[in-house]
Write a protein that holds these residues in place. Sequence first.
Motif: not given
Length: 164
Positions: A67-68, A106-110, A117-118
């Motif tokens: 997920v981004m 921010y941009i995060a990669k999960i 769970a995300y």
Amino acid sequence: MKLDAIDLRILEAVQGDGRITKLALAEKVGLSPTPCWMRLRKLEKAGIIAGYHARLVPRKIAPIASVMVEITLANHRQGDFDRFERAVAAIPEITACWSVGGGVDYIAKIVALDIDAYQRLIDGLLDRELGIERYFTYIVTKTVKEETGVPVTALFEADIDQRS
């Protein structure tokens, strides 16, 4: 540290194969083993080479959701950024996070086991009151390209072109 063409060949070689032997590296870059090894150590000591890692294929380990997420904070004081960044650094499922300019902070990669769970991870961030004003989720449906390396040769060629 000023890098020359041999340093760049060393970087490209170890980035492509972190398990390359000293002898094979020396042959690949056109040096004898001792000077090659000394250059490699110099690159490591300068922090240009931060470590050597195995590249895993997560989907072969378990089904996952990538997920981004775009994240915007409510306030933009340094303490707000610091608090958020400390929290993110401590969460292993957040595999990358970039502070960006533009419409979001921010941009995060999960990488999570699944979408549920995300969502639990995001809910946990919101519950911690880290100052998240809003977030936008983008589910990765297909990885088209994902490189972890630095395009050493392309950057070096661009640098030469700019100097000309």
